[in-house]
Design a protein around this motif. Structure first.
Motif, PDB file in Angstrom:
ATOM      1  N   PRO A 204       0.270   8.952  -4.901  1.00 37.07           N
ATOM      2  CA  PRO A 204      -0.634   7.829  -4.656  1.00 37.07           C
ATOM      3  C   PRO A 204      -0.318   6.657  -5.586  1.00 37.07           C
ATOM      4  O   PRO A 204       0.139   6.838  -6.714  1.00 37.07           O
ATOM      5  CB  PRO A 204      -2.013   8.412  -4.978  1.00 37.07           C
ATOM      6  N   VAL A 205      -0.577   5.453  -5.086  1.00 37.29           N
ATOM      7  CA  VAL A 205      -0.344   4.234  -5.850  1.00 37.29           C
ATOM      8  C   VAL A 205      -1.692   3.675  -6.298  1.00 37.29           C
ATOM      9  O   VAL A 205      -2.599   3.478  -5.480  1.00 37.29           O
ATOM     10  CB  VAL A 205       0.410   3.183  -5.002  1.00 37.29           C
ATOM     11  N   ILE A 206      -1.795   3.431  -7.598  1.00 39.90           N
ATOM     12  CA  ILE A 206      -3.020   2.908  -8.186  1.00 39.90           C
ATOM     13  C   ILE A 206      -2.734   1.504  -8.713  1.00 39.90           C
ATOM     14  O   ILE A 206      -1.787   1.306  -9.472  1.00 39.90           O
ATOM     15  CB  ILE A 206      -3.510   3.791  -9.357  1.00 39.90           C
TER      16      ILE A 206
ATOM     17  N   ARG B  92       1.766   6.574  -9.198  1.00 39.96           N
ATOM     18  CA  ARG B  92       2.555   5.354  -9.371  1.00 39.96           C
ATOM     19  C   ARG B  92       1.551   4.245  -9.656  1.00 39.96           C
ATOM     20  O   ARG B  92       0.499   4.187  -9.033  1.00 39.96           O
ATOM     21  CB  ARG B  92       3.366   5.042  -8.114  1.00 39.96           C
ATOM     22  N   VAL B  93       1.878   3.361 -10.584  1.00 38.62           N
ATOM     23  CA  VAL B  93       0.929   2.336 -11.021  1.00 38.62           C
ATOM     24  C   VAL B  93       1.531   0.950 -10.859  1.00 38.62           C
ATOM     25  O   VAL B  93       2.691   0.716 -11.177  1.00 38.62           O
ATOM     26  CB  VAL B  93       0.519   2.569 -12.494  1.00 38.62           C
TER      27      VAL B  93
ATOM     28  N   GLY C 265      -0.334  -3.898   0.377  1.00 43.36           N
ATOM     29  CA  GLY C 265      -1.605  -3.229   0.631  1.00 43.36           C
ATOM     30  C   GLY C 265      -1.475  -1.889   1.320  1.00 43.36           C
ATOM     31  O   GLY C 265      -2.290  -0.990   1.114  1.00 43.36           O
ATOM     32  N   ASP C 266      -0.416  -1.729   2.136  1.00 40.62           N
ATOM     33  CA  ASP C 266      -0.227  -0.456   2.831  1.00 40.62           C
ATOM     34  C   ASP C 266       0.202   0.654   1.873  1.00 40.62           C
ATOM     35  O   ASP C 266       0.094   1.825   2.193  1.00 40.62           O
ATOM     36  CB  ASP C 266       0.787  -0.607   3.964  1.00 40.62           C
ATOM     37  N   GLU C 267       0.686   0.301   0.673  1.00 40.39           N
ATOM     38  CA  GLU C 267       1.107   1.300  -0.315  1.00 40.39           C
ATOM     39  C   GLU C 267      -0.021   1.730  -1.248  1.00 40.39           C
ATOM     40  O   GLU C 267       0.008   2.826  -1.785  1.00 40.39           O
ATOM     41  CB  GLU C 267       2.208   0.717  -1.216  1.00 40.39           C
TER      42      GLU C 267
ATOM     43  N   TYR D 133      -5.884  13.219  -3.877  1.00 39.80           N
ATOM     44  CA  TYR D 133      -4.700  13.786  -4.527  1.00 39.80           C
ATOM     45  C   TYR D 133      -5.149  14.702  -5.643  1.00 39.80           C
ATOM     46  O   TYR D 133      -6.105  14.401  -6.350  1.00 39.80           O
ATOM     47  CB  TYR D 133      -3.881  12.625  -5.098  1.00 39.80           C
ATOM     48  N   HIS D 134      -4.461  15.805  -5.795  1.00 39.35           N
ATOM     49  CA  HIS D 134      -4.811  16.747  -6.857  1.00 39.35           C
ATOM     50  C   HIS D 134      -3.583  16.994  -7.708  1.00 39.35           C
ATOM     51  O   HIS D 134      -2.578  17.495  -7.224  1.00 39.35           O
ATOM     52  CB  HIS D 134      -5.337  18.061  -6.265  1.00 39.35           C
TER      53      HIS D 134
END
Length: 139
Positions: free
Chosen positions: A12-14, A37-38, A55-57, A129-130
């Motif tokens: 996931p992207v934060i 991922r940041v 935005g889609d990421e 996500y875990h």
């Protein structure tokens, strides 16, 4: 596709929005070391520019309520809710007056100083996500 590029696509992207460099670094480092991922932004305006391009990421936006510029965290959360409804928003503030009563349901408020475990738990839940957990945690 290599294993590492496949893993990068599933992480996931934060998007971390914080004008204080030390706090932004702390949040970004915490999230990156846990497998996210940041992307970093100093202002809500810069965050919106990033969302318009990528935005889609982005899965989750973790933003301070008080950012410099014309748009603050509450307004950023409202814009994201309308424009990118699948993106979850976590807002944080150290000002006791910033207890949001009008946030949309998918936005969560975390008071400062926040604890690393609290942020990780909320980001994991928001991203679906875990990083640790067992099979019972999967959705």
């Amino acid at each position: 596709m290599t294993e590492s590029s496949a893993a990068a696509k599933t992480q996931p992207v934060i998007l971390v929005v914080e004008d204080e460099p030390e706090e932004r670094f702390l949040a970004a480092t915490l999230l990156e070391e846990t497998g996210f991922r940041v992307i970093e932004a100093e202002t809500a305006e810069k965050a919106l520019a990033i969302l318009r391009e990528r935005g889609d990421e982005v899965n989750v936006v973790f933003s301070d309520v008080r950012t410099p510029g014309q748009i603050g965290g509450f307004e950023l959360a409202r814009i994201i809710g309308v424009t990118w409804p699948r993106v979850h928003v976590l807002l944080t503030s150290g000002d006791a007056g910033d207890q949001p009563s009008d946030l949309r349901m998918s936005a969560t408020f975390i008071p400062k100083p926040w604890r690393a475990l609290d942020v990780l738990t909320l980001v994991e839940q928001a991203a679906g996500y875990h990083t640790g957990g067992d099979a019972r945690d999967a959705h």
